[in-house]
Design a protein around this motif. Structure first.
Motif, PDB file in Angstrom:
ATOM      1  N   LEU A 271       0.840  -1.211   0.000  1.00 49.75           N
ATOM      2  CA  LEU A 271       0.000   0.000   0.000  1.00 49.75           C
ATOM      3  C   LEU A 271       0.869   1.254   0.000  1.00 49.75           C
ATOM      4  O   LEU A 271       0.547   2.238  -0.665  1.00 49.75           O
ATOM      5  N   ASN A 272       1.994   1.199   0.702  1.00 48.14           N
ATOM      6  CA  ASN A 272       2.913   2.333   0.659  1.00 48.14           C
ATOM      7  C   ASN A 272       3.487   2.514  -0.741  1.00 48.14           C
ATOM      8  O   ASN A 272       3.588   3.634  -1.244  1.00 48.14           O
ATOM      9  N   LYS A 273       3.874   1.419  -1.357  1.00 46.86           N
ATOM     10  CA  LYS A 273       4.407   1.508  -2.730  1.00 46.86           C
ATOM     11  C   LYS A 273       3.394   2.155  -3.666  1.00 46.86           C
ATOM     12  O   LYS A 273       3.744   2.968  -4.515  1.00 46.86           O
ATOM     13  N   ILE A 274       2.127   1.755  -3.508  1.00 44.64           N
ATOM     14  CA  ILE A 274       1.073   2.298  -4.368  1.00 44.64           C
ATOM     15  C   ILE A 274       0.941   3.808  -4.153  1.00 44.64           C
ATOM     16  O   ILE A 274       0.747   4.570  -5.093  1.00 44.64           O
ATOM     17  N   LYS A 275       1.096   4.219  -2.885  1.00 45.27           N
ATOM     18  CA  LYS A 275       0.989   5.657  -2.584  1.00 45.27           C
ATOM     19  C   LYS A 275       2.264   6.419  -2.926  1.00 45.27           C
ATOM     20  O   LYS A 275       2.329   7.633  -2.744  1.00 45.27           O
ATOM     21  N   GLY A 276       3.296   5.680  -3.370  1.00 46.23           N
ATOM     22  CA  GLY A 276       4.545   6.344  -3.712  1.00 46.23           C
ATOM     23  C   GLY A 276       5.454   6.590  -2.522  1.00 46.23           C
ATOM     24  O   GLY A 276       6.413   7.355  -2.613  1.00 46.23           O
ATOM     25  N   ILE A 277       5.159   5.953  -1.396  1.00 50.77           N
ATOM     26  CA  ILE A 277       6.011   6.100  -0.213  1.00 50.77           C
ATOM     27  C   ILE A 277       7.139   5.073  -0.306  1.00 50.77           C
ATOM     28  O   ILE A 277       6.912   3.917  -0.690  1.00 50.77           O
ATOM     29  N   GLU A 278       8.358   5.513   0.021  1.00 44.91           N
ATOM     30  CA  GLU A 278       9.489   4.604  -0.131  1.00 44.91           C
ATOM     31  C   GLU A 278       9.439   3.460   0.881  1.00 44.91           C
ATOM     32  O   GLU A 278       9.058   3.647   2.032  1.00 44.91           O
ATOM     33  N   VAL A 279       9.834   2.292   0.426  1.00 47.46           N
ATOM     34  CA  VAL A 279       9.765   1.079   1.239  1.00 47.46           C
ATOM     35  C   VAL A 279      11.133   0.410   1.156  1.00 47.46           C
ATOM     36  O   VAL A 279      11.740   0.393   0.093  1.00 47.46           O
ATOM     37  N   PRO A 280      11.644  -0.132   2.278  1.00 48.84           N
ATOM     38  CA  PRO A 280      12.952  -0.796   2.208  1.00 48.84           C
ATOM     39  C   PRO A 280      12.931  -1.967   1.226  1.00 48.84           C
ATOM     40  O   PRO A 280      11.889  -2.572   1.002  1.00 48.84           O
ATOM     41  N   LYS A 281      14.072  -2.276   0.673  1.00 51.53           N
ATOM     42  CA  LYS A 281      14.126  -3.398  -0.280  1.00 51.53           C
ATOM     43  C   LYS A 281      13.932  -4.740   0.422  1.00 51.53           C
ATOM     44  O   LYS A 281      13.303  -5.632  -0.115  1.00 51.53           O
ATOM     45  N   ARG A 282      14.477  -4.867   1.627  1.00 46.12           N
ATOM     46  CA  ARG A 282      14.429  -6.168   2.288  1.00 46.12           C
ATOM     47  C   ARG A 282      13.874  -5.987   3.688  1.00 46.12           C
ATOM     48  O   ARG A 282      14.377  -5.175   4.453  1.00 46.12           O
ATOM     49  N   ILE A 283      12.816  -6.722   4.026  1.00 53.18           N
ATOM     50  CA  ILE A 283      12.226  -6.633   5.360  1.00 53.18           C
ATOM     51  C   ILE A 283      12.277  -8.023   5.985  1.00 53.18           C
ATOM     52  O   ILE A 283      11.715  -8.972   5.434  1.00 53.18           O
ATOM     53  N   ILE A 284      12.982  -8.130   7.103  1.00 51.57           N
ATOM     54  CA  ILE A 284      13.186  -9.445   7.718  1.00 51.57           C
ATOM     55  C   ILE A 284      12.411  -9.543   9.024  1.00 51.57           C
ATOM     56  O   ILE A 284      12.507  -8.663   9.878  1.00 51.57           O
ATOM     57  N   LEU A 285      11.674 -10.622   9.201  1.00 55.38           N
ATOM     58  CA  LEU A 285      10.806 -10.782  10.366  1.00 55.38           C
ATOM     59  C   LEU A 285      11.302 -11.903  11.279  1.00 55.38           C
ATOM     60  O   LEU A 285      11.859 -12.892  10.801  1.00 55.38           O
ATOM     61  N   PRO A 286      11.085 -11.763  12.574  1.00 52.57           N
ATOM     62  CA  PRO A 286      11.576 -12.773  13.519  1.00 52.57           C
ATOM     63  C   PRO A 286      10.800 -14.097  13.429  1.00 52.57           C
ATOM     64  O   PRO A 286       9.653 -14.134  13.006  1.00 52.57           O
ATOM     65  N   VAL A 287      11.470 -15.164  13.845  1.00 48.91           N
ATOM     66  CA  VAL A 287      10.835 -16.490  13.928  1.00 48.91           C
ATOM     67  C   VAL A 287      10.955 -16.968  15.378  1.00 48.91           C
ATOM     68  O   VAL A 287      11.682 -16.374  16.174  1.00 48.91           O
ATOM     69  N   ASN A 288      10.242 -18.030  15.719  1.00 54.54           N
ATOM     70  CA  ASN A 288      10.443 -18.587  17.056  1.00 54.54           C
ATOM     71  C   ASN A 288      10.301 -20.110  17.061  1.00 54.54           C
ATOM     72  O   ASN A 288       9.663 -20.680  16.171  1.00 54.54           O
ATOM     73  N   PHE A 289      10.938 -20.731  18.043  1.00 56.14           N
ATOM     74  CA  PHE A 289      10.894 -22.183  18.147  1.00 56.14           C
ATOM     75  C   PHE A 289       9.627 -22.597  18.886  1.00 56.14           C
ATOM     76  O   PHE A 289       9.305 -22.046  19.939  1.00 56.14           O
ATOM     77  N   VAL A 290       8.899 -23.572  18.326  1.00 56.99           N
ATOM     78  CA  VAL A 290       7.719 -24.118  18.986  1.00 56.99           C
ATOM     79  C   VAL A 290       7.991 -25.579  19.278  1.00 56.99           C
ATOM     80  O   VAL A 290       8.224 -26.377  18.363  1.00 56.99           O
ATOM     81  N   SER A 291       8.001 -25.919  20.552  1.00 57.53           N
ATOM     82  CA  SER A 291       8.239 -27.307  20.931  1.00 57.53           C
ATOM     83  C   SER A 291       6.916 -28.047  20.849  1.00 57.53           C
ATOM     84  O   SER A 291       5.930 -27.641  21.439  1.00 57.53           O
ATOM     85  N   ASN A 292       6.916 -29.113  20.081  1.00 55.07           N
ATOM     86  CA  ASN A 292       5.690 -29.904  19.995  1.00 55.07           C
ATOM     87  C   ASN A 292       6.045 -31.358  20.281  1.00 55.07           C
ATOM     88  O   ASN A 292       6.811 -31.613  21.199  1.00 55.07           O
ATOM     89  N   ASN A 293       5.591 -32.297  19.505  1.00 51.33           N
ATOM     90  CA  ASN A 293       5.755 -33.700  19.879  1.00 51.33           C
ATOM     91  C   ASN A 293       6.956 -34.409  19.265  1.00 51.33           C
ATOM     92  O   ASN A 293       7.081 -35.623  19.384  1.00 51.33           O
ATOM     93  N   THR A 294       7.878 -33.687  18.601  1.00 57.24           N
ATOM     94  CA  THR A 294       9.016 -34.379  17.983  1.00 57.24           C
ATOM     95  C   THR A 294      10.364 -33.992  18.601  1.00 57.24           C
ATOM     96  O   THR A 294      11.409 -34.373  18.088  1.00 57.24           O
ATOM     97  N   THR A 295      10.302 -33.217  19.684  1.00 51.99           N
ATOM     98  CA  THR A 295      11.518 -32.938  20.462  1.00 51.99           C
ATOM     99  C   THR A 295      11.173 -33.195  21.926  1.00 51.99           C
ATOM    100  O   THR A 295       9.997 -33.117  22.305  1.00 51.99           O
ATOM    101  N   ILE A 296      12.183 -33.515  22.729  1.00 50.20           N
ATOM    102  CA  ILE A 296      11.902 -33.767  24.149  1.00 50.20           C
ATOM    103  C   ILE A 296      11.689 -32.440  24.878  1.00 50.20           C
ATOM    104  O   ILE A 296      12.164 -31.391  24.432  1.00 50.20           O
ATOM    105  N   GLU A 297      10.944 -32.516  25.969  1.00 48.55           N
ATOM    106  CA  GLU A 297      10.710 -31.301  26.759  1.00 48.55           C
ATOM    107  C   GLU A 297      11.919 -31.037  27.644  1.00 48.55           C
ATOM    108  O   GLU A 297      12.452 -31.944  28.264  1.00 48.55           O
ATOM    109  N   LEU A 298      12.342 -29.783  27.722  1.00 49.68           N
ATOM    110  CA  LEU A 298      13.424 -29.401  28.642  1.00 49.68           C
ATOM    111  C   LEU A 298      12.789 -28.954  29.954  1.00 49.68           C
ATOM    112  O   LEU A 298      11.750 -28.311  29.952  1.00 49.68           O
TER     113      LEU A 298
END
Lengths: 325, 325
Positions: free
Chosen positions: B297-324
């Motif tokens: 939407l910013n691009k459409i309005k002509g507002i500058e946008v960074p070339k690369r946007i990196i988002l965080p991830v997180n570890f989810v423990s489910n049934n294929t790793t042991i519980e700590l």
């Protein structure tokens, strides 16, 4: 007496051409548009099918209204509908209605304004008053009081088949587990088909009916199974309910098909290349998509389409029923 | 204090999306429009005229190009993108490109003809020559030679995190299993992050790289595991590969987390109410959707946008790793 475009023009104090422009989404002055829209509302005016058919400029777009695209049954359906439409030169709008009738209503308006040619909808909201038989609308799984075409799987036959498959595999006491919605939809026939087989063949059965939205699902299932400990075969209203039953019974050390057998309904797979998640009565999603697309395109062309189209289902044996030799 | 759109929504008892629709002249139910207009009056709310001016004469539609909607990661993403756009008064075209660059090219043409305002695309086809930096296009997970904005998760960090979590849980020899595409995409960084951690910490590792399209997947995995029988921790390029590894190793009597531990990547769930399918490095899909929508939407309005946007991830423990503890 149905209102005409002339009536709308008279009430709004504008010419018929202006009304036509508003209906067709051509830009007019804001104040004029508002007057015309108010007149349309007041007179419950609906542009008629014939006049619309005369227009050569179709939008070549359809809208697909789903409760949510984030569900493997709906995303498979959307996949095949988009593929089918693309072959016909149509583009597809996606709408997750998520129980918000306002969003569904917006697309209905877009059809009336010729911005969208028609709608394929899986909707469980109360939009009956906006859906009339001359609106190019094809419903999946839900019937309306109005004369609206709907496409559905043979839910009754599928329920019967599930009971039969459980009994063939040695189940002595079977159970139906499902929720039910306040809006009329076809899934109740799964339950009816299942119970009908049990009654006919005198198979003992138990029922767990849960009104939607379902609260405390896990404990409701546990209580039901504990109170009815002879149950050795379960049919669930859909695959998700089946998966929840599997997870819940696992917590008390019961697994399928060793301790009980389980058949779901839908035939969901996470993606084309992934397996079914349990034994199930599978709907033919590609056929359902092709049938719905065919019906809506015929409706748009003014070709008559049956009110109810029923598609076959089949049993898929996977890891929650025993293999028959 | 100036009233915001949120204040109007709260007073009118509707969602922000509905207020936005009323302001932008999108049709809503008469009674709803009246409530919103009353709230606007009462709060003396003033929509930002400049923002509205930019919007007029736009199509207010975007296209979402995906390899396929029939995949839980893509359908979750489409769900949140559509939800986000709907709040902004935008409609969404859905396109399953399925490796057909012709279909992608069609939407690029529609942007050039002002029939679509912009594109959010996850595309692994060779469309580089059509995508230029002045086309309102936001890519997810794939970078182009041209100056095109792309949004991606921290794939390198996620790979590193997977290695760390396996080692923390006692794994002595770890493995990376994945396919790779001929087109540049961000998933290779998952592999790089994983290997980088292993090299730094001197953790023994094995690699199974398979060029796409992958043939004989089941036997490739079996052979790899048999030839490297000390492996006790596995990281896969995505959750689907992880599920296939689970199914394959089950055929030789190995289950997780008893015989080996396994971490996937993506965090796929079949639907909002369903669980993760294995332990995984989860991408934040709602954040990815909101970020991509914001960028386009910013691009459409002509507002500058960074070339690369990196988002965080997180570890989810489910049934294929042991519980700590």
């Amino acid at each position: 007496m149905k209102a005409t475009m002339k009536d709308v023009a008279a009430l709004a104090g504008v010419g018929v051409g202006t009304v036509s422009r508003v209906i067709n989404g051509v830009k007019v002055k804001e104040i004029t548009r508002k007057k015309v829209e108010a007149a349309i509302d007041e007179l419950s005016y609906e542009p008629d099918e014939y006049a619309r058919a005369l227009k050569t400029n179709r939008s070549n777009t359809l809208a697909l209204i789903l409760p949510t695209i984030w569900h493997p049954f709906f995303s498979e359906l959307a996949y095949y509908i988009e593929e089918e439409l693309s072959k016909q030169g149509y583009k597809l709008y996606l709408c997750n209605a998520d129980g918000d009738p306002e969003k569904e209503y917006e697309y209905i308006q877009m059809v009336k304004q010729n911005k969208v040619d028609g709608i394929i909808g899986i909707t469980y909201s109360d939009v009956d008053k906006y859906v009339s038989s001359n609106l190019p609308f094809v419903s999946i799984d839900r019937h309306f009081s109005e004369d609206v075409t709907y496409v559905t799987s043979d839910n009754f036959g599928g329920g019967t088949l599930a009971a039969k498959e459980l009994v063939m595999r040695g189940c002595k006491t079977v159970a139906y587990i499902g929720g039910f919605s306040p809006f009329p939809n076809e899934t109740v026939n799964r339950r009816e088909g299942f119970l009908s087989y049990c009654r006919d063949k005198k198979v003992p059965f138990k029922i767990l009916d849960m009104p939607e939205p379902i609260t405390d699902l896990h404990n409701q299932i546990l209580r039901f199974i504990k109170e009815n400990d002879t149950i050795d075969g379960i049919f669930t209203v859909n695959d998700f309910m089946g998966l929840t039953v599997l997870e819940t019974l696992k917590t008390i050390g019961k697994t399928a098909p060793q301790d009980f057998q389980l058949i779901g309904f839908d035939g969901v797979r996470m993606a084309h290349e992934r397996k079914y998640t349990l034994s199930t009565i599978a709907q033919s999603v590609p056929l359902m998509a092709a049938t719905a697309v065919d019906a809506i395109l015929n409706k748009i062309k003014g070709i008559e389409v049956p009110k109810r189209i029923i598609l076959p289902v089949n049993f898929v044996s996977n890891n929650t029923t025993i293999e028959l030799r």
